[in-house]
Motif scaffolding. Sequence first.
Motif, mmCIF file in Angstrom:
data_model
loop_
_atom_site.group_PDB
_atom_site.id
_atom_site.type_symbol
_atom_site.label_atom_id
_atom_site.label_comp_id
_atom_site.label_asym_id
_atom_site.label_seq_id
_atom_site.Cartn_x
_atom_site.Cartn_y
_atom_site.Cartn_z
ATOM 1 N N PRO A 192 10.167 -91.296 -38.198
ATOM 2 C CA PRO A 192 10.788 -91.336 -39.531
ATOM 3 C C PRO A 192 10.159 -90.395 -40.554
ATOM 4 N N PHE A 193 8.963 -89.868 -40.277
ATOM 5 C CA PHE A 193 8.313 -88.944 -41.217
ATOM 6 C C PHE A 193 8.115 -87.567 -40.581
ATOM 7 N N ASP A 194 8.971 -87.215 -39.663
ATOM 8 C CA ASP A 194 8.821 -85.986 -38.900
ATOM 9 C C ASP A 194 8.897 -84.750 -39.804
ATOM 10 N N PRO A 195 8.097 -83.697 -39.523
ATOM 11 C CA PRO A 195 8.211 -82.466 -40.311
ATOM 12 C C PRO A 195 9.599 -81.830 -40.230
ATOM 13 N N LEU A 196 10.351 -82.148 -39.185
ATOM 14 C CA LEU A 196 11.710 -81.625 -39.038
ATOM 15 C C LEU A 196 12.767 -82.644 -39.479
ATOM 16 N N LEU A 197 12.373 -83.570 -40.325
ATOM 17 C CA LEU A 197 13.306 -84.592 -40.776
ATOM 18 C C LEU A 197 14.515 -83.973 -41.484
ATOM 19 N N PHE A 198 14.300 -82.885 -42.219
ATOM 20 C CA PHE A 198 15.426 -82.244 -42.901
ATOM 21 C C PHE A 198 16.490 -81.788 -41.898
ATOM 22 N N GLY A 199 16.056 -81.340 -40.718
ATOM 23 C CA GLY A 199 17.006 -80.916 -39.707
ATOM 24 C C GLY A 199 17.766 -82.084 -39.102
ATOM 25 N N MET A 200 17.058 -83.192 -38.880
ATOM 26 C CA MET A 200 17.705 -84.388 -38.347
ATOM 27 C C MET A 200 18.804 -84.871 -39.285
ATOM 28 N N LEU A 201 18.511 -84.829 -40.587
ATOM 29 C CA LEU A 201 19.487 -85.254 -41.590
ATOM 30 C C LEU A 201 20.621 -84.238 -41.712
ATOM 31 N N GLY A 202 20.268 -82.951 -41.676
ATOM 32 C CA GLY A 202 21.276 -81.907 -41.796
ATOM 33 C C GLY A 202 22.248 -81.896 -40.627
ATOM 34 N N GLU B 138 26.265 -87.004 -48.640
ATOM 35 C CA GLU B 138 25.099 -87.863 -48.851
ATOM 36 C C GLU B 138 23.962 -87.507 -47.894
ATOM 37 N N TRP B 139 24.298 -87.275 -46.619
ATOM 38 C CA TRP B 139 23.254 -86.922 -45.660
ATOM 39 C C TRP B 139 22.678 -85.536 -45.943
ATOM 40 N N ALA B 140 23.529 -84.619 -46.385
ATOM 41 C CA ALA B 140 23.052 -83.274 -46.709
ATOM 42 C C ALA B 140 22.107 -83.298 -47.913
ATOM 43 N N LEU B 141 22.408 -84.137 -48.894
ATOM 44 C CA LEU B 141 21.509 -84.264 -50.048
ATOM 45 C C LEU B 141 20.141 -84.785 -49.623
ATOM 46 N N LYS B 142 20.122 -85.742 -48.703
ATOM 47 C CA LYS B 142 18.850 -86.257 -48.201
ATOM 48 C C LYS B 142 18.071 -85.151 -47.500
ATOM 49 N N ALA B 143 18.780 -84.313 -46.751
ATOM 50 C CA ALA B 143 18.121 -83.210 -46.053
ATOM 51 C C ALA B 143 17.527 -82.221 -47.051
ATOM 52 N N ALA B 144 18.309 -81.851 -48.059
ATOM 53 C CA ALA B 144 17.867 -80.860 -49.036
ATOM 54 C C ALA B 144 16.724 -81.369 -49.905
ATOM 55 N N ALA B 145 16.565 -82.679 -49.993
ATOM 56 C CA ALA B 145 15.497 -83.258 -50.810
ATOM 57 C C ALA B 145 14.134 -83.206 -50.128
ATOM 58 N N ARG B 146 14.093 -82.897 -48.845
ATOM 59 C CA ARG B 146 12.809 -82.817 -48.144
ATOM 60 C C ARG B 146 12.000 -81.633 -48.677
ATOM 61 N N PRO B 147 10.692 -81.789 -48.851
ATOM 62 C CA PRO B 147 9.904 -80.733 -49.509
ATOM 63 C C PRO B 147 9.840 -79.416 -48.736
ATOM 64 N N ASN B 148 10.035 -79.443 -47.416
ATOM 65 C CA ASN B 148 9.973 -78.194 -46.651
ATOM 66 C C ASN B 148 11.356 -77.708 -46.219
ATOM 67 N N ALA B 149 12.409 -78.222 -46.871
ATOM 68 C CA ALA B 149 13.772 -77.784 -46.543
ATOM 69 C C ALA B 149 13.935 -76.309 -46.919
#
Length: 327
Positions: free
Chosen positions: A225-235, A252-263
């Motif tokens: 759940p805290f993976d460095p590639l979490l933005f990709g999983m959400l995207g 909604e899922w894309a917004l969650k992806a874009a909110a990740r600090p390393n997106a």
Amino acid sequence: VDYVATGTVRSPSGRLIVGVELIEVRSARIVWAETFERRPDDIFSVLDDIGNSIVSSISAEIETVERNRAMLKAPNSLNAWEAYHRGLWHMYRFTQAENEQARHFFAQALHLDPTFARAYAGLSFTHWQNAFQRWGDRDRESALAFESAGHSLLVDDHNPAAHWAMGRALWLRGEQDGSLLELERAVDLSPNFALGHYALSFVHSQSGDPRAAIGSSDHSRHLSPFDPLLFGMLGARAMAHVRLGQFAEAAEWALKAAARPNAHAIILAIAAHCLALAGRLEEARGFAAAIRKTRPDYCADDFIGTFRFEPDAVALFRQGAKLIGLN
């Protein structure tokens, strides 16, 4: 032995509660602790689920500790294991300069240990990023990603990371069927390999089964759940919803992806297109403007050329781009 895992199992009133601690041997420090609670409706599937979660969590925590430890040492004093984890630290920053640093440290690890399969997989990842992000010549970097993945498989055909690297490299080459076979082999070898499940979601979200993409995305996030590639999983989940015509969910899922600090910029582009299709034009234009601060000529052709969408998805994303001036 560097780490020891200990745990307890309790079963009060129809619940199964498993407590786990991960201890660093050299310092006797607890580096991670977690409690897993399930209803034992199907005891065997529950045990499998908890077991996979524990293994994936422990792997992620050890990797984090080792990455941070490697950053504290002088670069010329690193052994192969430390150089590999130093490479991971840079790799997960997702910038061109950090990606080059990651490539350097993976190469250093392989110079010290030419049989290090995961270092070859990491090296393949850096070339994959160069191709995907257009930080280098796409054909050349794709070939290097494929070559490094091949070396990883030659060194250790039973390492899930080797098959993960090859699956991603084959996707770059447009070989979807071969890509899916390699990625499925990765998760067969290690059912708790979160990045393998994410990569399956990534491929299916574009031109495979979008519902399978959603399932793999959810499973990868459940495992890590805290993976460095979490933005990709959400995207990936967001793109799958677009293909299903579920634009509000995609946004909604894309917004969650874009909110990740390393997106990175491609994740912001997913958000821009999904929001546009959902009718949230002001938010979509905001993401488009953010992308064009660093890539002034970015347009729908760049976005679509990055992925391998089915024709129906291409039409949808072009429709979204037109609404916000990215056509």
